[in-house]
Design a protein around this motif. Structure first.
Motif, short mmCIF file in Angstrom:
data_model
loop_
_atom_site.label_atom_id
_atom_site.label_comp_id
_atom_site.label_asym_id
_atom_site.label_seq_id
_atom_site.Cartn_x
_atom_site.Cartn_y
_atom_site.Cartn_z
N PRO A 192 31.24 7.83 91.56
CA PRO A 192 30.99 9.00 92.22
C PRO A 192 31.54 10.19 91.89
CG PRO A 192 32.98 7.80 92.93
CD PRO A 192 32.32 7.27 91.76
N SER A 193 30.60 11.46 92.08
CA SER A 193 31.14 12.79 91.70
C SER A 193 32.37 13.46 92.43
CB SER A 193 29.79 13.54 91.81
OG SER A 193 30.30 15.11 91.43
N SER A 194 33.20 13.87 91.88
CA SER A 194 34.39 14.67 92.47
C SER A 194 33.82 16.11 92.90
CB SER A 194 35.46 14.46 91.66
OG SER A 194 35.33 15.30 90.64
N LEU A 195 32.67 16.51 92.26
CA LEU A 195 32.32 18.03 92.89
C LEU A 195 32.03 18.01 94.44
CD1 LEU A 195 29.63 18.59 89.97
CD2 LEU A 195 32.23 19.48 90.26
N PRO A 196 32.36 19.17 94.79
CA PRO A 196 32.17 19.24 96.23
C PRO A 196 30.48 19.39 96.38
CG PRO A 196 33.84 21.22 95.20
CD PRO A 196 33.22 20.38 94.26
N GLU A 197 30.01 18.93 97.21
CA GLU A 197 28.65 18.54 97.62
C GLU A 197 27.61 19.75 97.29
OE1 GLU A 197 25.58 16.57 100.43
OE2 GLU A 197 27.57 15.66 100.50
N ASN A 198 28.18 20.84 98.01
CA ASN A 198 27.67 22.25 98.03
C ASN A 198 27.67 22.88 96.61
OD1 ASN A 198 27.09 21.81 100.91
ND2 ASN A 198 29.10 22.95 101.39
N ALA A 200 24.85 21.48 92.87
CA ALA A 200 23.60 21.81 92.40
C ALA A 200 23.55 23.14 91.40
CB ALA A 200 22.49 22.24 93.25
N ILE A 201 24.44 24.15 91.80
CA ILE A 201 24.71 25.43 91.18
C ILE A 201 25.63 25.22 89.97
CG2 ILE A 201 26.79 26.14 92.60
CD1 ILE A 201 23.76 28.53 90.97
N LEU A 202 26.41 24.28 90.00
CA LEU A 202 27.19 24.02 88.88
C LEU A 202 26.46 23.20 87.63
CD1 LEU A 202 30.66 22.90 90.45
CD2 LEU A 202 30.08 25.09 89.12
N GLY A 203 25.50 22.26 88.17
CA GLY A 203 24.51 21.59 87.27
C GLY A 203 23.76 22.67 86.50
N ALA A 204 23.16 23.65 87.15
CA ALA A 204 22.20 24.57 86.72
C ALA A 204 22.90 25.61 85.80
CB ALA A 204 21.73 25.51 87.78
#
Length: 109
Positions: free
Chosen positions: A86-92, A95-99
């Motif tokens: 599971p990712s520990s990144l905040p869901e919101n 996408a921007i962190l991946g980009a």
């Protein structure tokens, strides 16, 4: 339930109560996801795959069968070598962190 009243949360809660239709929905989803992840592994050779979002919040209901199906579909050279976490990144922010990571990789400072 009326068809327009069905939500992923209701399916999740029904699965926790061992509802056979809800459990079948999770199994089908895990089978398709496992196949697609196995295909992705064959192309990208990752060490780990991180899932996030509503489906990932279902925990073992989705992670265990997805991992099992992925292992069934994986090429032999990748079997038991790729983790699903599971990712520990905040869901919101995901996408921007991946980009941003893609840009950073292409244009390091």
């Amino acid at each position: 339930f009326q068809l327009d009243e069905i939500t992923s949360e209701k399916i999740y809660k029904a699965a926790l109560e061992n509802d056979p239709i809800a459990l079948k929905a999770f199994d089908f989803t895990a089978k398709v996801l496992g196949l697609m992840l196995a295909n992705t592994v064959a192309i990208t050779s990752p060490e780990a795959i991180f899932l996030f979002g509503g489906l990932a919040n279902a925990g073992d209901l989705i992670f265990k069968p997805t991992k099992a199906y992925m292992e069934d579909y994986l090429l032999v050279i990748y079997k038991n070598k790729v983790e699903i976490k599971p990712s520990s990144l905040p869901e919101n922010d995901a996408a921007i962190l991946g980009a941003a990571a893609l840009v950073w990789h292409e244009n390091p400072i």
